[in-house]
Design a protein around this motif. Structure first.
Motif, PDB file in Angstrom:
ATOM      1  N   ALA A 347      19.772  -4.181  -1.026  1.00  0.00           N
ATOM      2  CA  ALA A 347      18.797  -3.355  -0.300  1.00  0.00           C
ATOM      3  C   ALA A 347      17.460  -3.329  -1.030  1.00  0.00           C
ATOM      4  O   ALA A 347      16.388  -3.427  -0.422  1.00  0.00           O
ATOM      5  N   ALA A 348      17.516  -3.243  -2.381  1.00  0.00           N
ATOM      6  CA  ALA A 348      16.275  -3.255  -3.159  1.00  0.00           C
ATOM      7  C   ALA A 348      15.586  -4.611  -3.066  1.00  0.00           C
ATOM      8  O   ALA A 348      14.358  -4.694  -2.963  1.00  0.00           O
ATOM      9  N   MET A 349      16.395  -5.717  -3.099  1.00  0.00           N
ATOM     10  CA  MET A 349      15.810  -7.052  -2.975  1.00  0.00           C
ATOM     11  C   MET A 349      15.149  -7.232  -1.611  1.00  0.00           C
ATOM     12  O   MET A 349      14.082  -7.840  -1.501  1.00  0.00           O
ATOM     13  N   ASN A 350      15.818  -6.711  -0.568  1.00  0.00           N
ATOM     14  CA  ASN A 350      15.238  -6.823   0.778  1.00  0.00           C
ATOM     15  C   ASN A 350      13.944  -6.028   0.895  1.00  0.00           C
ATOM     16  O   ASN A 350      13.013  -6.440   1.591  1.00  0.00           O
ATOM     17  N   SER A 351      13.902  -4.894   0.217  1.00  0.00           N
ATOM     18  CA  SER A 351      12.690  -4.071   0.298  1.00  0.00           C
ATOM     19  C   SER A 351      11.600  -4.548  -0.649  1.00  0.00           C
ATOM     20  O   SER A 351      10.460  -4.091  -0.562  1.00  0.00           O
ATOM     21  N   LEU A 352      11.971  -5.490  -1.590  1.00  0.00           N
ATOM     22  CA  LEU A 352      10.982  -5.959  -2.554  1.00  0.00           C
ATOM     23  C   LEU A 352       9.818  -6.640  -1.857  1.00  0.00           C
ATOM     24  O   LEU A 352       8.643  -6.390  -2.185  1.00  0.00           O
ATOM     25  N   GLU A 353      10.137  -7.509  -0.878  1.00  0.00           N
ATOM     26  CA  GLU A 353       9.090  -8.217  -0.157  1.00  0.00           C
ATOM     27  C   GLU A 353       8.191  -7.243   0.587  1.00  0.00           C
ATOM     28  O   GLU A 353       6.956  -7.392   0.592  1.00  0.00           O
ATOM     29  N   TYR A 354       8.823  -6.228   1.175  1.00  0.00           N
ATOM     30  CA  TYR A 354       8.018  -5.231   1.879  1.00  0.00           C
ATOM     31  C   TYR A 354       7.135  -4.445   0.902  1.00  0.00           C
ATOM     32  O   TYR A 354       5.984  -4.121   1.205  1.00  0.00           O
ATOM     33  N   ARG A 355       7.696  -4.163  -0.286  1.00  0.00           N
ATOM     34  CA  ARG A 355       6.889  -3.445  -1.275  1.00  0.00           C
ATOM     35  C   ARG A 355       5.731  -4.302  -1.762  1.00  0.00           C
ATOM     36  O   ARG A 355       4.628  -3.795  -2.006  1.00  0.00           O
ATOM     37  N   ARG A 356       6.004  -5.622  -1.928  1.00  0.00           N
ATOM     38  CA  ARG A 356       4.908  -6.505  -2.323  1.00  0.00           C
ATOM     39  C   ARG A 356       3.833  -6.566  -1.252  1.00  0.00           C
ATOM     40  O   ARG A 356       2.625  -6.515  -1.551  1.00  0.00           O
ATOM     41  N   GLU A 357       4.284  -6.709  -0.008  1.00  0.00           N
ATOM     42  CA  GLU A 357       3.308  -6.718   1.082  1.00  0.00           C
ATOM     43  C   GLU A 357       2.544  -5.410   1.145  1.00  0.00           C
ATOM     44  O   GLU A 357       1.324  -5.394   1.374  1.00  0.00           O
ATOM     45  N   LEU A 358       3.277  -4.295   0.912  1.00  0.00           N
ATOM     46  CA  LEU A 358       2.616  -2.989   0.922  1.00  0.00           C
ATOM     47  C   LEU A 358       1.602  -2.890  -0.213  1.00  0.00           C
ATOM     48  O   LEU A 358       0.491  -2.367  -0.036  1.00  0.00           O
ATOM     49  N   GLN A 359       1.987  -3.425  -1.412  1.00  0.00           N
ATOM     50  CA  GLN A 359       1.069  -3.401  -2.538  1.00  0.00           C
ATOM     51  C   GLN A 359      -0.162  -4.243  -2.246  1.00  0.00           C
ATOM     52  O   GLN A 359      -1.307  -3.868  -2.577  1.00  0.00           O
ATOM     53  N   LEU A 360       0.096  -5.447  -1.618  1.00  0.00           N
ATOM     54  CA  LEU A 360      -1.024  -6.307  -1.251  1.00  0.00           C
ATOM     55  C   LEU A 360      -1.955  -5.606  -0.263  1.00  0.00           C
ATOM     56  O   LEU A 360      -3.188  -5.658  -0.390  1.00  0.00           O
ATOM     57  N   VAL A 361      -1.345  -4.931   0.720  1.00  0.00           N
ATOM     58  CA  VAL A 361      -2.154  -4.189   1.696  1.00  0.00           C
ATOM     59  C   VAL A 361      -2.929  -3.076   1.016  1.00  0.00           C
ATOM     60  O   VAL A 361      -4.108  -2.834   1.319  1.00  0.00           O
ATOM     61  N   LYS A 362      -2.244  -2.403   0.059  1.00  0.00           N
ATOM     62  CA  LYS A 362      -2.946  -1.337  -0.673  1.00  0.00           C
ATOM     63  C   LYS A 362      -4.135  -1.907  -1.445  1.00  0.00           C
ATOM     64  O   LYS A 362      -5.224  -1.314  -1.462  1.00  0.00           O
ATOM     65  N   GLU A 363      -3.893  -3.083  -2.145  1.00  0.00           N
ATOM     66  CA  GLU A 363      -4.991  -3.693  -2.879  1.00  0.00           C
ATOM     67  C   GLU A 363      -6.121  -4.108  -1.950  1.00  0.00           C
ATOM     68  O   GLU A 363      -7.305  -3.934  -2.263  1.00  0.00           O
ATOM     69  N   GLN A 364      -5.734  -4.684  -0.799  1.00  0.00           N
ATOM     70  CA  GLN A 364      -6.757  -5.041   0.175  1.00  0.00           C
ATOM     71  C   GLN A 364      -7.514  -3.811   0.657  1.00  0.00           C
ATOM     72  O   GLN A 364      -8.742  -3.841   0.832  1.00  0.00           O
ATOM     73  N   ASN A 365      -6.740  -2.730   0.880  1.00  0.00           N
ATOM     74  CA  ASN A 365      -7.390  -1.485   1.304  1.00  0.00           C
ATOM     75  C   ASN A 365      -8.342  -0.965   0.229  1.00  0.00           C
ATOM     76  O   ASN A 365      -9.422  -0.438   0.521  1.00  0.00           O
ATOM     77  N   VAL A 366      -7.881  -1.141  -1.067  1.00  0.00           N
ATOM     78  CA  VAL A 366      -8.758  -0.715  -2.166  1.00  0.00           C
ATOM     79  C   VAL A 366     -10.032  -1.550  -2.173  1.00  0.00           C
ATOM     80  O   VAL A 366     -11.145  -1.028  -2.338  1.00  0.00           O
ATOM     81  N   ASP A 367      -9.865  -2.909  -1.977  1.00  0.00           N
ATOM     82  CA  ASP A 367     -11.045  -3.774  -1.923  1.00  0.00           C
ATOM     83  C   ASP A 367     -11.967  -3.368  -0.773  1.00  0.00           C
ATOM     84  O   ASP A 367     -13.189  -3.306  -0.930  1.00  0.00           O
ATOM     85  N   VAL A 368     -11.349  -3.141   0.382  1.00  0.00           N
ATOM     86  CA  VAL A 368     -12.152  -2.727   1.532  1.00  0.00           C
ATOM     87  C   VAL A 368     -12.841  -1.393   1.263  1.00  0.00           C
ATOM     88  O   VAL A 368     -14.020  -1.185   1.586  1.00  0.00           O
ATOM     89  N   THR A 369     -12.076  -0.475   0.613  1.00  0.00           N
ATOM     90  CA  THR A 369     -12.651   0.836   0.301  1.00  0.00           C
ATOM     91  C   THR A 369     -13.822   0.693  -0.672  1.00  0.00           C
ATOM     92  O   THR A 369     -14.871   1.340  -0.513  1.00  0.00           O
TER      93      THR A 369
END
Length: 456
Positions: A347-369
């Motif tokens: 379950a953690a491995m399956n959510s890892l990709e989502y967490r990475r994507e979420l982190q990437l989105v957060k970083e993108q949001n930070v860049d946009v911000t």
């Protein structure tokens, strides 16, 4: 096999019947409805047939009566004419009377013969109508018989299909029952063997060794798969005693990804007791302390591996989720130790990709911000500079307006001075000795004396 609920229309009671009983009742209802519908259609057809025959007979009788009435009227008319001719026999000759009588008789005979011919025609038409109706009745009877045969064939075909379906269902039910029975027997056999093995193991161990053997069992099971299934996992005993509660867990499991980011962490507690122990513990007695240890050691999950309450089916059914008592808390039997780690890890491995994507989105949001913040800062600075420049420009315009007003006033003053100078010049040009000495005898005498001196 599926069961159907049937409600009694009289008492309102609901009861269940199987597929076979339901199909039998359905067939009876269909047969009864079909027979009733067929009987009603036959009665309706007989009624329509009788009405058609009566209507045709009534039409024929009406036409015959109408024709007979017309013929009777003509005959009566001829008889009256015959009587009138007899009364006038004295005025006519006997031959003429006989001739008229002969003509009248001939007309009567013709009328009678036409009446008989018309009656025969009506009878023939009546017979034809009756024959046509009888043929239509036979045709309807034939069609009805064919419809009955087709309906019976359809009902029999549906009955055969239902029988076949019931036979297939029965076979599937038997197969499923046998499969479930075999599976249940194998599971029960395995459980019995496991219970016997655990009981035998418990009788051979002391109270202290019971708990230690469960920990050793879990550690051995994990070490069997550590190199292949859990290469980046940490699974060691918890040797750090909590300062606040003075307790510690048994084992801590942690695993990280290839970048060193923690994927999952589990606090394990192993609990067991001997069959001969007088005081029996329950699993819930250890959940609160385990939850504290999980929080203090910063673990995500807490798992109690327990052999307590061996006869409690709630814990014997598999992995038990106790999140309703404590967050991310589970109670398992020893045989589910490795599967529990695998499930949480997957379950953690399956959510890892989502967490990475979420982190990437957060970083993108930070860049946009940040980009938006820079734009907003530029806008604010530009607006502030524009406001200051606008104020300076406005002040300069006001000063220019004031200067223009001042210059305008100076211009007006200069224009007024020019007018005064022009007037003064005009006055100076108009100034003469005569005007200056007018009314001044002294000055007149002086200027006259001066003129004389200049002349001499």
């Amino acid at each position: 096999m599926n069961n159907h609920e049937v409600k009694c229309p009289h008492c309102g009671q609901t009861f269940q019947i199987d597929e076979a009983g339901y199909a039998n009742i359905l067939k009876q209802v269909r047969d009864a409805e079909f027979n009733q519908d067929l009987h009603e259609r036959l009665q309706l057809f007989e009624k329509e047939k009788q009405n058609a025959v009566e209507l045709a007979a009534a039409e024929v009788r009406t036409k015959a009566q109408k024709v007979l009435a017309e013929r009777d009227a003509e005959i009566a008319k001829l008889k009256v004419e015959s009587q009138n001719a007899t009364a006038l026999a004295t005025e006519k000759t006997k031959n003429e009377l006989e001739k008229q009588l002969g003509n009248l008789k001939q007309q009567l005979d013709q009328a009678e013969s036409q009446k008989k011919l018309f009656e025969e025609q009506l009878k023939h038409q009546y017979d034809q109508k009756i024959s046509q109706l009888e043929s239509e009745i036979k045709q309807h009877q034939t069609e009805r018989e064919l419809a009955v045969e087709r309906a019976v064939s359809t009902v029999e075909k549906e009955r055969d299909q239902l029988k076949s379906a019931l036979i297939v269902k029965d076979k599937e039910k038997e197969t499923l029952e046998l499969s479930l029975k075999d599976k249940y027997e194998s599971v029960m056999k395995f459980k019995d063997e496991e219970i016997e093995r655990l009981r035998d193991m418990k009788t051979k161990l002391s109270t202290k060794m019971v708990g230690e053997s469960l920990e050793q069992h879990c550690e051995i099971e994990f070490n069997k798969l550590r190199a292949t299934a859990f290469p980046r996992a940490y699974f060691e005993k918890d040797n750090t005693v909590s300062k606040s509660s003075g307790s510690k867990g048994d084992y801590i499991y942690r695993e990280s990804d290839e970048y060193g980011n923690e994927l999952i962490s589990i606090m394990f507690e192993m609990k067991n007791e001997n069959e001969t122990t007088a005081t029996k513990h329950k699993n819930e007695d250890f959940l609160k302390e385990l939850d504290k240890d999980r929080k203090e050691k910063n673990c995500e999950y807490a798992v109690l591996v327990s052999l307590l309450e061996a006869n409690n089916e709630f814990y014997n059914q598999g992995i038990v989720d106790m999140s309703h008592r404590f967050p991310k808390m589970y109670v398992i039997r020893p045989q589910f130790f490795i599967p529990m780690i695998t499930l949480l890890r997957n379950a953690a491995m399956n959510s890892l990709e989502y967490r990475r994507e979420l982190q990437l989105v957060k970083e993108q949001n930070v860049d946009v911000t940040n980009f938006e913040n820079k734009i907003n800062a530029f806008k604010d600075g530009f607006a502030r500079n524009y406001e200051l420049a606008s104020k300076k420009f406005k002040t300069a315009i006001e000063e220019i307006d004031k200067t223009i007003d001042h210059l305008q006033k100076t211009k007006e003053n200069l224009l007024r001075s020019e007018d005064n100078l022009r007037l003064a010049n005009n006055k100076a040009e108009d100034l003469t000795i005569k005007r200056l000495t007018r009314g001044n005898p002294t000055m007149q005498a002086k200027f006259a004396e001066l003129d004389q001196n200049q002349t001499h």
